[in-house]
Scaffold this motif. Structure first.
Motif, PDB file in Angstrom:
ATOM      1  N   ARG A  47      50.126  43.156  44.313  1.00 29.77           N
ATOM      2  CA  ARG A  47      48.683  43.231  43.877  1.00 29.77           C
ATOM      3  C   ARG A  47      48.390  42.725  42.244  1.00 29.77           C
ATOM      4  NH1 ARG A  47      47.209  48.573  46.462  1.00 29.77           N
ATOM      5  NH2 ARG A  47      46.358  47.807  48.272  1.00 29.77           N
ATOM      6  N   GLY A  48      49.532  42.724  41.512  1.00 31.65           N
ATOM      7  CA  GLY A  48      49.287  42.272  40.048  1.00 31.65           C
ATOM      8  C   GLY A  48      49.152  40.875  40.021  1.00 31.65           C
ATOM      9  N   ARG A  49      49.294  40.190  40.773  1.00 28.01           N
ATOM     10  CA  ARG A  49      49.022  38.770  40.915  1.00 28.01           C
ATOM     11  C   ARG A  49      48.005  38.071  41.636  1.00 28.01           C
ATOM     12  NH1 ARG A  49      54.925  37.859  42.730  1.00 28.01           N
ATOM     13  NH2 ARG A  49      55.831  39.356  41.424  1.00 28.01           N
ATOM     14  N   THR A  50      47.141  38.814  42.067  1.00 25.09           N
ATOM     15  CA  THR A  50      45.995  38.698  43.285  1.00 25.09           C
ATOM     16  C   THR A  50      44.691  38.698  42.320  1.00 25.09           C
ATOM     17  OG1 THR A  50      45.793  40.923  43.784  1.00 25.09           O
ATOM     18  CG2 THR A  50      47.519  39.656  45.054  1.00 25.09           C
ATOM     19  N   GLY A  51      43.846  38.151  43.304  1.00 24.99           N
ATOM     20  CA  GLY A  51      42.504  38.186  42.763  1.00 24.99           C
ATOM     21  C   GLY A  51      42.053  39.490  42.392  1.00 24.99           C
ATOM     22  N   GLU A  52      42.571  40.645  43.167  1.00 22.50           N
ATOM     23  CA  GLU A  52      42.139  42.238  43.039  1.00 22.50           C
ATOM     24  C   GLU A  52      42.559  42.369  41.612  1.00 22.50           C
ATOM     25  OE1 GLU A  52      43.183  46.298  44.699  1.00 22.50           O
ATOM     26  OE2 GLU A  52      43.669  44.693  45.978  1.00 22.50           O
ATOM     27  N   ALA A  53      43.521  42.032  41.044  1.00 22.64           N
ATOM     28  CA  ALA A  53      44.121  42.255  39.693  1.00 22.64           C
ATOM     29  C   ALA A  53      43.054  41.705  38.594  1.00 22.64           C
ATOM     30  CB  ALA A  53      45.501  41.847  39.446  1.00 22.64           C
ATOM     31  N   PHE A  54      42.857  40.310  39.028  1.00 24.57           N
ATOM     32  CA  PHE A  54      41.782  39.642  38.073  1.00 24.57           C
ATOM     33  C   PHE A  54      40.699  40.340  38.000  1.00 24.57           C
ATOM     34  CE2 PHE A  54      38.605  36.318  37.705  1.00 24.57           C
ATOM     35  CZ  PHE A  54      38.896  36.060  36.420  1.00 24.57           C
ATOM     36  N   LEU A  55      40.141  40.864  39.036  1.00 26.35           N
ATOM     37  CA  LEU A  55      38.531  41.607  38.961  1.00 26.35           C
ATOM     38  C   LEU A  55      38.843  42.653  38.155  1.00 26.35           C
ATOM     39  CD1 LEU A  55      37.194  41.320  42.700  1.00 26.35           C
ATOM     40  CD2 LEU A  55      36.424  40.106  40.617  1.00 26.35           C
ATOM     41  N   LYS A  56      39.789  43.546  38.392  1.00 26.51           N
ATOM     42  CA  LYS A  56      40.135  44.704  37.718  1.00 26.51           C
ATOM     43  C   LYS A  56      40.211  44.525  36.126  1.00 26.51           C
ATOM     44  CE  LYS A  56      42.936  48.373  38.944  1.00 26.51           C
ATOM     45  NZ  LYS A  56      43.960  48.944  39.352  1.00 26.51           N
ATOM     46  N   LYS A  57      40.862  43.321  35.752  1.00 26.48           N
ATOM     47  CA  LYS A  57      40.947  43.088  34.235  1.00 26.48           C
ATOM     48  C   LYS A  57      39.603  42.636  33.898  1.00 26.48           C
ATOM     49  CE  LYS A  57      45.832  41.616  34.623  1.00 26.48           C
ATOM     50  NZ  LYS A  57      46.737  40.479  34.718  1.00 26.48           N
ATOM     51  N   LEU A  58      38.802  41.670  34.690  1.00 21.94           N
ATOM     52  CA  LEU A  58      37.565  41.090  34.123  1.00 21.94           C
ATOM     53  C   LEU A  58      36.496  42.460  34.140  1.00 21.94           C
ATOM     54  CD1 LEU A  58      36.365  38.678  33.506  1.00 21.94           C
ATOM     55  CD2 LEU A  58      35.434  38.451  36.032  1.00 21.94           C
ATOM     56  N   THR A  59      36.651  43.245  34.934  1.00 22.24           N
ATOM     57  CA  THR A  59      36.088  44.579  34.880  1.00 22.24           C
ATOM     58  C   THR A  59      36.101  45.473  33.446  1.00 22.24           C
ATOM     59  OG1 THR A  59      35.827  44.740  37.283  1.00 22.24           O
ATOM     60  CG2 THR A  59      35.055  46.676  36.067  1.00 22.24           C
ATOM     61  N   VAL A  60      37.588  45.656  33.256  1.00 18.31           N
ATOM     62  CA  VAL A  60      37.736  46.396  32.023  1.00 18.31           C
ATOM     63  C   VAL A  60      37.059  45.409  30.653  1.00 18.31           C
ATOM     64  CG1 VAL A  60      39.680  47.296  30.486  1.00 18.31           C
ATOM     65  CG2 VAL A  60      39.617  47.638  32.845  1.00 18.31           C
ATOM     66  N   ILE A  61      37.186  44.319  30.534  1.00 16.38           N
ATOM     67  CA  ILE A  61      36.700  43.289  29.578  1.00 16.38           C
ATOM     68  C   ILE A  61      35.403  43.550  29.459  1.00 16.38           C
ATOM     69  CG2 ILE A  61      36.413  40.993  28.843  1.00 16.38           C
ATOM     70  CD1 ILE A  61      39.240  40.593  30.141  1.00 16.38           C
ATOM     71  N   VAL A  62      34.682  43.334  30.685  1.00 16.70           N
ATOM     72  CA  VAL A  62      33.257  43.558  30.466  1.00 16.70           C
ATOM     73  C   VAL A  62      32.701  44.949  30.078  1.00 16.70           C
ATOM     74  CG1 VAL A  62      31.056  43.464  31.906  1.00 16.70           C
ATOM     75  CG2 VAL A  62      32.642  41.464  32.028  1.00 16.70           C
ATOM     76  N   ALA A  63      33.370  45.961  30.766  1.00 19.16           N
ATOM     77  CA  ALA A  63      33.051  47.240  30.049  1.00 19.16           C
ATOM     78  C   ALA A  63      33.400  47.553  28.651  1.00 19.16           C
ATOM     79  CB  ALA A  63      33.880  48.347  31.088  1.00 19.16           C
ATOM     80  N   VAL A  64      34.422  47.128  28.131  1.00 14.52           N
ATOM     81  CA  VAL A  64      34.472  47.018  26.603  1.00 14.52           C
ATOM     82  C   VAL A  64      33.263  46.433  25.930  1.00 14.52           C
ATOM     83  CG1 VAL A  64      36.111  46.340  24.915  1.00 14.52           C
ATOM     84  CG2 VAL A  64      36.777  47.473  27.057  1.00 14.52           C
ATOM     85  N   LEU A  65      33.035  45.082  26.401  1.00 13.52           N
ATOM     86  CA  LEU A  65      31.859  44.268  25.866  1.00 13.52           C
ATOM     87  C   LEU A  65      30.608  45.097  25.729  1.00 13.52           C
ATOM     88  CD1 LEU A  65      32.790  40.681  26.793  1.00 13.52           C
ATOM     89  CD2 LEU A  65      33.030  41.692  24.612  1.00 13.52           C
ATOM     90  N   PHE A  66      30.450  45.600  26.907  1.00 11.93           N
ATOM     91  CA  PHE A  66      29.331  46.498  27.127  1.00 11.93           C
ATOM     92  C   PHE A  66      29.351  47.796  25.974  1.00 11.93           C
ATOM     93  CE2 PHE A  66      26.637  49.854  29.124  1.00 11.93           C
ATOM     94  CZ  PHE A  66      25.428  49.215  29.592  1.00 11.93           C
ATOM     95  N   ALA A  67      30.381  48.590  25.979  1.00 10.83           N
ATOM     96  CA  ALA A  67      30.565  49.697  25.002  1.00 10.83           C
ATOM     97  C   ALA A  67      30.174  49.034  23.386  1.00 10.83           C
ATOM     98  CB  ALA A  67      31.779  50.223  25.074  1.00 10.83           C
ATOM     99  N   ILE A  68      30.810  47.986  23.197  1.00  8.35           N
ATOM    100  CA  ILE A  68      30.470  47.484  21.735  1.00  8.35           C
ATOM    101  C   ILE A  68      29.149  47.106  21.495  1.00  8.35           C
ATOM    102  CG2 ILE A  68      31.475  45.419  20.291  1.00  8.35           C
ATOM    103  CD1 ILE A  68      34.135  45.603  21.500  1.00  8.35           C
ATOM    104  N   ASN A  69      28.403  46.464  22.439  1.00 12.41           N
ATOM    105  CA  ASN A  69      27.082  46.091  22.372  1.00 12.41           C
ATOM    106  C   ASN A  69      26.280  47.361  22.183  1.00 12.41           C
ATOM    107  OD1 ASN A  69      25.260  43.869  22.151  1.00 12.41           O
ATOM    108  ND2 ASN A  69      24.627  44.650  24.183  1.00 12.41           N
ATOM    109  N   THR A  70      26.667  48.447  23.128  1.00 11.99           N
ATOM    110  CA  THR A  70      25.832  49.614  23.050  1.00 11.99           C
ATOM    111  C   THR A  70      25.981  50.241  21.695  1.00 11.99           C
ATOM    112  OG1 THR A  70      26.187  49.971  25.247  1.00 11.99           O
ATOM    113  CG2 THR A  70      25.437  51.757  24.097  1.00 11.99           C
ATOM    114  N   ILE A  71      27.393  50.326  21.025  1.00 13.08           N
ATOM    115  CA  ILE A  71      27.089  50.864  19.716  1.00 13.08           C
ATOM    116  C   ILE A  71      26.499  50.139  18.861  1.00 13.08           C
ATOM    117  CG2 ILE A  71      29.095  51.131  17.808  1.00 13.08           C
ATOM    118  CD1 ILE A  71      30.883  52.006  20.209  1.00 13.08           C
TER     119      ILE A  71
END
Length: 76
Positions: A47-71
């Motif tokens: 699972r760590g090398r699949t598209g599912e892992a990529f989506l999970k990492k991308l979701t975390v990055i977008v969530a962090v950017l969303f939080a920074i933008n909100t602040i």
């Protein structure tokens, strides 16, 4: 400046919603109630090398950017 941050917030929100909806469900559904066992497949083991892992990492990055933008919006 506020208008730019609001537009970025809106775009990040739409992207985050799309990413979450594209991810697979983690629950087994009724299979877990009936005692069915999940088979270990190649996909499940790597699972760590699949598209599912990529989506999970991308979701975390977008969530962090969303939080920074909100602040940033609250500080202005």
């Amino acid at each position: 400046m506020e208008t730019v941050l609001i537009v970025v917030e809106f775009i990040l929100a739409i992207i985050m919603i799309a990413l979450v909806l594209m991810q697979q469900s983690k629950s087994d559904g009724l299979k877990g109630l009936t005692g069915g066992s999940s088979q270990e497949s190649f996909f499940a083991k790597n699972r760590g090398r699949t598209g599912e892992a990529f989506l999970k990492k991308l979701t975390v990055i977008v969530a962090v950017l969303f939080a920074i933008n909100t602040i940033a919006m609250n500080l202005i």
